[in-house]
Design a protein around this motif. Structure first.
Motif, PDB file in Angstrom:
ATOM      1  N   LEU A 165       2.954   7.768   3.548  1.00 39.03           N
ATOM      2  CA  LEU A 165       2.062   6.675   2.759  1.00 39.03           C
ATOM      3  C   LEU A 165       1.743   8.366   1.157  1.00 39.03           C
ATOM      4  CD1 LEU A 165      -0.063   4.840   5.061  1.00 39.03           C
ATOM      5  CD2 LEU A 165       1.245   4.038   2.721  1.00 39.03           C
ATOM      6  N   TRP A 166       0.693   8.855   0.660  1.00 40.01           N
ATOM      7  CA  TRP A 166       0.127   9.457  -0.215  1.00 40.01           C
ATOM      8  C   TRP A 166      -1.530   9.184   0.062  1.00 40.01           C
ATOM      9  CZ3 TRP A 166      -4.065  10.072  -4.193  1.00 40.01           C
ATOM     10  CH2 TRP A 166      -3.708  11.740  -4.441  1.00 40.01           C
ATOM     11  N   LEU A 167      -2.225  10.607   1.140  1.00 37.37           N
ATOM     12  CA  LEU A 167      -3.196  10.618   0.817  1.00 37.37           C
ATOM     13  C   LEU A 167      -4.457  11.031   0.369  1.00 37.37           C
ATOM     14  CD1 LEU A 167      -2.180  11.110   4.747  1.00 37.37           C
ATOM     15  CD2 LEU A 167      -2.933   9.144   3.673  1.00 37.37           C
ATOM     16  N   GLY A 168      -5.160  10.623  -0.081  1.00 36.77           N
ATOM     17  CA  GLY A 168      -6.409  11.649  -0.440  1.00 36.77           C
ATOM     18  C   GLY A 168      -7.925  11.874  -0.023  1.00 36.77           C
ATOM     19  N   ILE A 169      -8.622  12.432  -0.345  1.00 33.10           N
ATOM     20  CA  ILE A 169     -10.066  12.200   0.226  1.00 33.10           C
ATOM     21  C   ILE A 169     -11.005  12.386  -0.878  1.00 33.10           C
ATOM     22  CG2 ILE A 169     -12.151  13.273   1.307  1.00 33.10           C
ATOM     23  CD1 ILE A 169      -9.766  15.102   3.094  1.00 33.10           C
ATOM     24  N   ALA A 170     -11.977  11.572  -1.250  1.00 32.35           N
ATOM     25  CA  ALA A 170     -12.535  11.330  -2.228  1.00 32.35           C
ATOM     26  C   ALA A 170     -14.343  10.574  -2.173  1.00 32.35           C
ATOM     27  CB  ALA A 170     -12.450  10.645  -3.678  1.00 32.35           C
ATOM     28  N   GLY A 171     -15.412  11.963  -2.438  1.00 29.37           N
ATOM     29  CA  GLY A 171     -16.525  10.398  -2.122  1.00 29.37           C
ATOM     30  C   GLY A 171     -17.571  11.764  -2.528  1.00 29.37           C
ATOM     31  N   ASN A 172     -19.030  10.859  -3.069  1.00 34.92           N
ATOM     32  CA  ASN A 172     -20.661  11.174  -3.089  1.00 34.92           C
ATOM     33  C   ASN A 172     -20.271  12.607  -3.118  1.00 34.92           C
ATOM     34  OD1 ASN A 172     -20.377   9.592  -5.581  1.00 34.92           O
ATOM     35  ND2 ASN A 172     -22.083   8.176  -3.708  1.00 34.92           N
ATOM     36  N   GLN A 173     -20.226  13.888  -2.824  1.00 35.37           N
ATOM     37  CA  GLN A 173     -20.304  14.876  -2.750  1.00 35.37           C
ATOM     38  C   GLN A 173     -20.780  16.084  -3.518  1.00 35.37           C
ATOM     39  OE1 GLN A 173     -20.000  15.377   1.224  1.00 35.37           O
ATOM     40  NE2 GLN A 173     -19.811  13.149   1.412  1.00 35.37           N
ATOM     41  N   THR A 174     -21.488  17.184  -2.836  1.00 32.32           N
ATOM     42  CA  THR A 174     -21.686  18.527  -3.128  1.00 32.32           C
ATOM     43  C   THR A 174     -20.278  19.215  -3.680  1.00 32.32           C
ATOM     44  OG1 THR A 174     -21.939  19.658  -2.215  1.00 32.32           O
ATOM     45  CG2 THR A 174     -24.517  18.451  -2.677  1.00 32.32           C
ATOM     46  N   ILE A 214       0.755  -0.874   0.122  1.00 30.50           N
ATOM     47  CA  ILE A 214       0.168  -0.193   0.031  1.00 30.50           C
ATOM     48  C   ILE A 214       0.935   1.640   0.243  1.00 30.50           C
ATOM     49  CG2 ILE A 214      -2.207   1.334   1.131  1.00 30.50           C
ATOM     50  CD1 ILE A 214      -2.794  -1.213   0.000  1.00 30.50           C
ATOM     51  N   ARG A 215       0.796   2.276  -0.700  1.00 29.34           N
ATOM     52  CA  ARG A 215       1.799   3.561  -1.227  1.00 29.34           C
ATOM     53  C   ARG A 215       0.823   4.591  -0.850  1.00 29.34           C
ATOM     54  NH1 ARG A 215       6.364   2.569  -3.275  1.00 29.34           N
ATOM     55  NH2 ARG A 215       6.789   0.342  -4.088  1.00 29.34           N
ATOM     56  N   ALA A 216      -0.457   4.719  -1.336  1.00 31.46           N
ATOM     57  CA  ALA A 216      -1.604   5.646  -1.267  1.00 31.46           C
ATOM     58  C   ALA A 216      -3.080   5.481  -0.273  1.00 31.46           C
ATOM     59  CB  ALA A 216      -2.290   6.358  -2.439  1.00 31.46           C
ATOM     60  N   VAL A 217      -3.758   5.892   0.492  1.00 31.50           N
ATOM     61  CA  VAL A 217      -4.415   5.828   1.268  1.00 31.50           C
ATOM     62  C   VAL A 217      -5.240   6.975   1.257  1.00 31.50           C
ATOM     63  CG1 VAL A 217      -6.005   5.135   2.799  1.00 31.50           C
ATOM     64  CG2 VAL A 217      -3.669   4.658   2.872  1.00 31.50           C
ATOM     65  N   VAL A 218      -7.090   6.652   0.807  1.00 24.94           N
ATOM     66  CA  VAL A 218      -7.533   7.081  -0.402  1.00 24.94           C
ATOM     67  C   VAL A 218      -9.697   7.639   1.028  1.00 24.94           C
ATOM     68  CG1 VAL A 218      -9.341   8.082  -2.015  1.00 24.94           C
ATOM     69  CG2 VAL A 218      -6.911   7.387  -2.298  1.00 24.94           C
ATOM     70  N   PHE A 219     -10.071   8.113   1.404  1.00 24.79           N
ATOM     71  CA  PHE A 219     -10.737   8.387   2.464  1.00 24.79           C
ATOM     72  C   PHE A 219     -11.931   8.872   0.907  1.00 24.79           C
ATOM     73  CE2 PHE A 219      -7.116   8.698   4.710  1.00 24.79           C
ATOM     74  CZ  PHE A 219      -7.255   7.933   5.742  1.00 24.79           C
ATOM     75  N   ASP A 220     -12.794   7.353   1.878  1.00 26.71           N
ATOM     76  CA  ASP A 220     -14.999   8.308   2.227  1.00 26.71           C
ATOM     77  C   ASP A 220     -14.915   9.120   2.469  1.00 26.71           C
ATOM     78  OD1 ASP A 220     -17.356   8.299   0.824  1.00 26.71           O
ATOM     79  OD2 ASP A 220     -17.485   7.745   3.160  1.00 26.71           O
ATOM     80  N   VAL A 221     -15.583  10.268   2.510  1.00 25.22           N
ATOM     81  CA  VAL A 221     -15.367  11.178   3.755  1.00 25.22           C
ATOM     82  C   VAL A 221     -16.698  11.341   4.356  1.00 25.22           C
ATOM     83  CG1 VAL A 221     -17.101  13.610   3.876  1.00 25.22           C
ATOM     84  CG2 VAL A 221     -15.746  12.553   1.637  1.00 25.22           C
ATOM     85  N   GLY A 222     -18.159  10.992   3.689  1.00 25.54           N
ATOM     86  CA  GLY A 222     -19.260  10.847   5.416  1.00 25.54           C
ATOM     87  C   GLY A 222     -19.342   9.425   5.996  1.00 25.54           C
ATOM     88  N   GLU A 223     -19.327   9.885   7.030  1.00 25.08           N
ATOM     89  CA  GLU A 223     -19.159   8.183   7.794  1.00 25.08           C
ATOM     90  C   GLU A 223     -18.198   8.005   7.738  1.00 25.08           C
ATOM     91  OE1 GLU A 223     -20.818   8.717  10.820  1.00 25.08           O
ATOM     92  OE2 GLU A 223     -23.181   9.759  10.002  1.00 25.08           O
ATOM     93  N   THR A 224     -16.624   8.638   7.196  1.00 25.23           N
ATOM     94  CA  THR A 224     -15.387   7.989   7.701  1.00 25.23           C
ATOM     95  C   THR A 224     -14.951   8.940   7.987  1.00 25.23           C
ATOM     96  OG1 THR A 224     -15.853   6.610   5.087  1.00 25.23           O
ATOM     97  CG2 THR A 224     -13.981   6.753   5.715  1.00 25.23           C
ATOM     98  N   LEU A 225     -14.896   9.452   7.428  1.00 20.35           N
ATOM     99  CA  LEU A 225     -14.418  11.126   8.085  1.00 20.35           C
ATOM    100  C   LEU A 225     -15.605  11.911   8.627  1.00 20.35           C
ATOM    101  CD1 LEU A 225     -11.687  11.880   4.827  1.00 20.35           C
ATOM    102  CD2 LEU A 225     -11.384  11.179   6.716  1.00 20.35           C
ATOM    103  N   ARG A 259     -18.838   2.016  11.747  1.00 16.36           N
ATOM    104  CA  ARG A 259     -19.517   3.231  12.572  1.00 16.36           C
ATOM    105  C   ARG A 259     -20.400   4.119  11.505  1.00 16.36           C
ATOM    106  NH1 ARG A 259     -14.168   7.296  13.629  1.00 16.36           N
ATOM    107  NH2 ARG A 259     -13.855   7.619  11.468  1.00 16.36           N
ATOM    108  N   GLY A 260     -21.622   5.075  12.094  1.00 16.64           N
ATOM    109  CA  GLY A 260     -22.402   5.461  11.045  1.00 16.64           C
ATOM    110  C   GLY A 260     -23.063   4.312  10.661  1.00 16.64           C
ATOM    111  N   PRO A 261     -24.562   4.120   9.924  1.00 15.56           N
ATOM    112  CA  PRO A 261     -25.283   3.853  10.068  1.00 15.56           C
ATOM    113  C   PRO A 261     -25.215   2.682   9.000  1.00 15.56           C
ATOM    114  CG  PRO A 261     -25.687   6.005   9.012  1.00 15.56           C
ATOM    115  CD  PRO A 261     -25.551   6.352   9.523  1.00 15.56           C
ATOM    116  N   TRP A 262     -25.129   2.516   7.982  1.00 15.39           N
ATOM    117  CA  TRP A 262     -24.306   2.448   7.267  1.00 15.39           C
ATOM    118  C   TRP A 262     -23.379   1.030   7.357  1.00 15.39           C
ATOM    119  CZ3 TRP A 262     -25.380   6.804   4.973  1.00 15.39           C
ATOM    120  CH2 TRP A 262     -26.664   6.939   3.999  1.00 15.39           C
ATOM    121  N   GLY A 263     -22.708   1.406   8.142  1.00 14.13           N
ATOM    122  CA  GLY A 263     -21.523   0.782   8.900  1.00 14.13           C
ATOM    123  C   GLY A 263     -21.926  -0.423   9.710  1.00 14.13           C
TER     124      GLY A 263
END
Length: 224
Positions: A98-107, A2-13, A181-185
């Motif tokens: 590690l290379w880090l990113g944030i990417a999610g279904n957001q406006t 693993i060289r990069a970690v990308v995070f969802d937004v809602g209920e992850t961060l 965590r969060g309802p889906w988790g």
């Protein structure tokens, strides 16, 4: 590796509890009632947007978002809505190189907020509005892969949903971490493992560094 970690937004961060409450207020229903129906819709495997239809048939979420913004009540979140493990986890992962990113279904509006909160912490902030592709469409994850300077197999995507995060990320060759965590988790944690097993399962972002170390991180490779 693993060289990069990308995070969802809602209920992850971001803990979206406050935002659910503002939607209940907008609809004019008790907050606990809205949350109860929201949970039931998710538990039944339905699209969360159907929650709004239970209270206001014909509800157009996009139009209502714009109307809220027009009257000075836009959807919003801030530092106080981040889960407490977010900042320490980002710092620990960055220390590992590690290379880090944030990417999610957001406006687009949410993207502006994310950039204000995380501009100094990550290498990429992308939203579905930016890219014109929404999860679980694999096109979204192809856009993520194209933006990350590492191979898909070297990317760990972290999210709270099996259907929207784990499965489509796996489909483009990424490793995945499912956070409970969060309802889906909580609901999707019990999905049949034979159909949906992520690469790792975590209950806190604090567990990520050791989980990545176990998988083999870029820093481990550099030290060998």
């Amino acid at each position: 590796m693993i060289r990069a970690v990308v995070f969802d937004v809602g209920e992850t961060l971001v803990d979206e509890t406050r935002e659910y409450g503002t939607w209940a207020d907008w609809l004019g229903v008790p907050r606990h009632t809205f949350v109860a129906v929201f949970g039931a819709v998710i538990a039944q495997g339905r699209d969360y947007r159907e929650t709004f239809q239970e209270f206001a048939p014909g509800f157009d979420l996009y139009a209502e978002r714009e109307q809220r913004a027009a009257v000075g009540q836009p959807e919003t979140f801030g530092e106080e809505d981040l889960y407490p493990d977010v900042r320490p986890a980002l710092a620990a992962l960055r220390e590992r190189g590690l290379w880090l990113g944030i990417a999610g279904n957001q406006t687009t509006r949410a993207g502006v907020i994310l950039r204000r909160l995380f501009a100094d912490d990550v290498d990429l902030i992308g939203t579905s509005d930016d890219w014109g592709a929404h999860k679980p469409d694999t096109v979204f994850f192809e856009r993520v892969a194209a933006a990350v300077p590492h191979r898909p197999s070297e990317i760990l995507y972290v999210g709270d949903r099996v259907d929207v995060d784990v499965l489509p990320a796996k489909a483009v060759g990424m490793s995945t971490a499912l956070i409970r965590r969060g309802p889906w988790g909580w609901v999707e944690w019990t999905y049949p493992r034979s159909l949906s097993e992520p690469t790792v399962r975590i209950t806190s972002l604090a567990e990520l560094p050791s989980a990545i170390d176990a998988l083999g991180s870029a820093s481990a490779l550099d030290e060998s």
